[in-house]
Design a protein around this motif. Structure first.
Motif, short mmCIF file in Angstrom:
data_model
loop_
_atom_site.label_atom_id
_atom_site.label_comp_id
_atom_site.label_asym_id
_atom_site.label_seq_id
_atom_site.Cartn_x
_atom_site.Cartn_y
_atom_site.Cartn_z
N GLY A 129 55.36 3.96 47.52
CA GLY A 129 54.65 4.69 46.39
C GLY A 129 55.06 4.01 45.12
N SER A 130 55.38 2.56 45.28
CA SER A 130 55.63 1.95 43.98
C SER A 130 55.00 0.82 43.97
N LEU A 131 54.47 0.26 42.89
CA LEU A 131 53.79 -0.84 42.70
C LEU A 131 54.59 -2.01 42.02
N ARG A 132 55.76 -1.55 41.49
CA ARG A 132 56.68 -2.21 40.69
C ARG A 132 57.18 -3.46 41.75
N GLN A 133 57.14 -4.57 40.93
CA GLN A 133 57.72 -5.96 41.76
C GLN A 133 59.21 -5.64 42.17
N ASN A 134 60.08 -5.02 41.41
CA ASN A 134 61.69 -4.85 41.81
C ASN A 134 61.65 -3.40 42.11
N SER A 135 60.92 -2.90 42.60
CA SER A 135 60.86 -1.41 43.09
C SER A 135 62.02 -1.30 44.18
N TYR A 136 62.91 -0.13 44.19
CA TYR A 136 63.83 0.01 45.02
C TYR A 136 63.27 0.58 46.29
N ASN A 137 62.11 1.20 46.10
CA ASN A 137 61.34 1.84 47.40
C ASN A 137 60.88 0.66 48.35
N ARG A 138 60.34 -0.28 47.75
CA ARG A 138 59.73 -1.61 48.26
C ARG A 138 60.99 -2.22 49.07
N ILE A 180 64.43 14.39 46.56
CA ILE A 180 64.10 15.34 47.39
C ILE A 180 63.00 16.16 47.31
N ARG A 181 62.61 16.19 45.86
CA ARG A 181 61.58 17.01 45.54
C ARG A 181 60.27 16.30 46.04
N ALA A 182 60.23 14.99 45.73
CA ALA A 182 59.19 14.27 46.12
C ALA A 182 58.86 14.13 47.58
N ALA A 220 63.91 6.57 47.22
CA ALA A 220 65.02 6.07 46.29
C ALA A 220 64.68 6.39 44.98
N THR A 221 65.74 6.47 44.18
CA THR A 221 65.53 6.92 42.80
C THR A 221 66.59 6.53 42.05
N GLY A 222 66.51 6.19 40.65
CA GLY A 222 67.67 6.14 39.59
C GLY A 222 68.27 7.48 39.50
N GLY A 223 67.71 8.54 39.85
CA GLY A 223 68.07 9.84 39.48
C GLY A 223 69.25 10.42 40.40
N LEU A 224 69.55 11.59 40.25
CA LEU A 224 70.70 12.14 40.92
C LEU A 224 70.46 12.81 42.27
N THR A 241 59.04 6.68 49.31
CA THR A 241 58.53 7.32 47.99
C THR A 241 59.68 7.28 46.66
N PRO A 242 59.25 6.84 45.83
CA PRO A 242 60.05 7.34 44.57
C PRO A 242 59.60 8.97 44.18
N GLU A 243 60.69 9.18 43.22
CA GLU A 243 60.12 10.53 42.49
C GLU A 243 59.34 10.55 41.22
N TYR A 244 58.39 10.94 41.03
CA TYR A 244 57.83 10.82 39.73
C TYR A 244 57.59 12.33 39.05
N ASN A 245 58.31 12.88 38.16
CA ASN A 245 58.11 14.33 37.75
C ASN A 245 58.01 15.29 38.67
N HIS A 246 59.24 14.94 39.60
CA HIS A 246 59.45 16.23 40.72
C HIS A 246 58.39 16.19 41.86
N SER A 247 57.66 15.06 41.83
CA SER A 247 56.66 14.83 43.14
C SER A 247 56.74 13.38 43.29
C1 LIG Z 1 56.62 8.48 35.23
C2 LIG Z 1 57.78 8.62 35.94
C3 LIG Z 1 58.37 9.81 36.17
C4 LIG Z 1 59.68 9.83 36.93
N1 LIG Z 1 60.43 11.33 37.25
C5 LIG Z 1 61.55 11.26 38.10
C6 LIG Z 1 61.86 12.34 38.74
O1 LIG Z 1 61.14 13.42 38.49
N2 LIG Z 1 62.91 12.41 39.32
C7 LIG Z 1 63.78 11.19 39.60
O2 LIG Z 1 64.62 11.22 40.06
N3 LIG Z 1 63.25 10.13 38.92
C8 LIG Z 1 62.18 9.98 38.23
N4 LIG Z 1 61.84 8.72 37.76
C9 LIG Z 1 62.57 7.63 37.94
C10 LIG Z 1 61.99 6.87 39.20
O3 LIG Z 1 62.48 7.44 40.36
C11 LIG Z 1 62.84 5.37 39.37
O4 LIG Z 1 62.20 4.84 38.25
C12 LIG Z 1 62.75 4.85 40.46
O5 LIG Z 1 63.25 3.59 40.44
C13 LIG Z 1 61.12 4.22 40.64
O6 LIG Z 1 61.13 3.93 42.02
P1 LIG Z 1 60.87 2.21 42.32
O7 LIG Z 1 62.25 1.81 42.10
O8 LIG Z 1 60.55 2.28 43.62
O9 LIG Z 1 59.68 1.56 41.35
C14 LIG Z 1 60.74 8.72 37.02
C15 LIG Z 1 60.07 7.43 36.77
C16 LIG Z 1 58.69 7.60 35.80
C17 LIG Z 1 57.98 6.20 35.83
#
Ligand SMILES: Cc1cc2nc3c(=O)[nH]c(=O)nc-3n(C[C@H](O)[C@H](O)[C@H](O)COP(=O)(O)O)c2cc1C
Length: 212
Positions: free
Chosen positions: A25-34, A137-139, A129-133, A92-98
């Motif tokens: 669920g990430s289009l980023r070239q250096n995505s951790y999920n990819r 889990i919510r995603a 995978a996420t950079g967060g803590l 899947t990454p997590e974006y805004n808790h989803s």
């Molecule tokens: C719009 C947006 C919302 C995000 N919200 C969260 C979040 O709710 N929880 C979290 O852990 N990380 C959040 N992040 C950080 C992403 O999880 C982090 O950038 C992650 O590396 C994205 O995955 P990717 O590396 O596969 O692209 C958010 C990032 C973006 C761009």
């Protein structure tokens, strides 16, 4: 389109192999999920193969275009790739808790038309995978909910791949370097193989072995 939609077609693998289709669920070239999907490719157990579908080719869902004969070609290819796969692996990454809209949008396309979705009855596993803590889990909770709606057979939460503070677990080339996580990913793949074979045989599906 600059990148291929899918790294390899299902019919390019040995017929006896369980073929898994992965997408992130990430289009980023250096995505951790990819990168996590590439790690899964590297760690695939015997008898399994993984190809990766690139969701950057998927347009935004439009019900007016979701009709036989006019559906965008990338959607038809995505759905065919799902249909041909024995199981799905979603990162899947997590974006805004989803989950990100990119992933939800792709699943919305794949879920239609109702009654003819290739997602229906499909074994599936997830990781994130996420950079967060909180390690996505919510995603993943939301993704599990959506996969229930699509009638997919989502693997139980054993093991869970919840990668927090991702920059500490991957190197600069995007290789998963954390040994504990590599072991968990291997266990997830073995569990998905078991899950898929048991579903196929009509056996009751047990929980995979607890890992922690
Ligand atoms: C719009 C947006 C919302 C995000 N919200 C969260 C979040 O709710 N929880 C979290 O852990 N990380 C959040 N992040 C950080 C992403 O999880 C982090 O950038 C992650 O590396 C994205 O995955 P990717 O590396 O596969 O692209 C958010 C990032 C973006 C761009």
């Amino acid at each position: 389109m600059n990148t291929p939609l899918v790294t390899q077609e299902a019919d390019q693998f040995a017929p006896q192999e369980l073929h898994v289709l992965g997408f992130a669920g990430s289009l980023r070239q250096n995505s951790y999920n990819r990168a996590l999907l590439r790690a899964a490719q590297e760690l695939m157990p015997d008898g399994m193969s993984l190809s990766i579908f690139d969701l950057s080719h998927i347009p935004l869902y439009n019900a007016d275009l979701d009709q036989d004969g006019i559906r965008p070609p990338a959607i038809e290819l995505f759905k065919q790739a799902i249909a041909k796969a024995d199981a799905l692996l979603i990162a899947t990454p997590e974006y805004n808790h989803s989950m990100p809209g990119v992933l939800k949008n792709a699943l919305d396309w794949a879920s239609r038309p109702a009654g003819r979705s290739p997602m229906s009855g499909k074994p599936a596993a997830m990781m994130g995978a996420t950079g967060g803590l909180w390690g996505t889990i919510r995603a993943q909770d939301d993704l599990r909910n959506v996969l229930t709606s699509t009638g997919s057979h989502v693997m139980l939460r054993r093991p869970e791949i919840l990668i927090a503070q991702a920059p500490q677990k991957f190197d600069e080339q995007g290789r998963l370097t954390d040994d504990t996580t590599r072991t968990l990913v291997t266990q997830l793949l073995v569990g998905l193989r078991d899950w898929t074979l048991r579903l196929r045989a009509g056996e009751p599906v047990p929980a995979a072995a607890p890992t922690r």
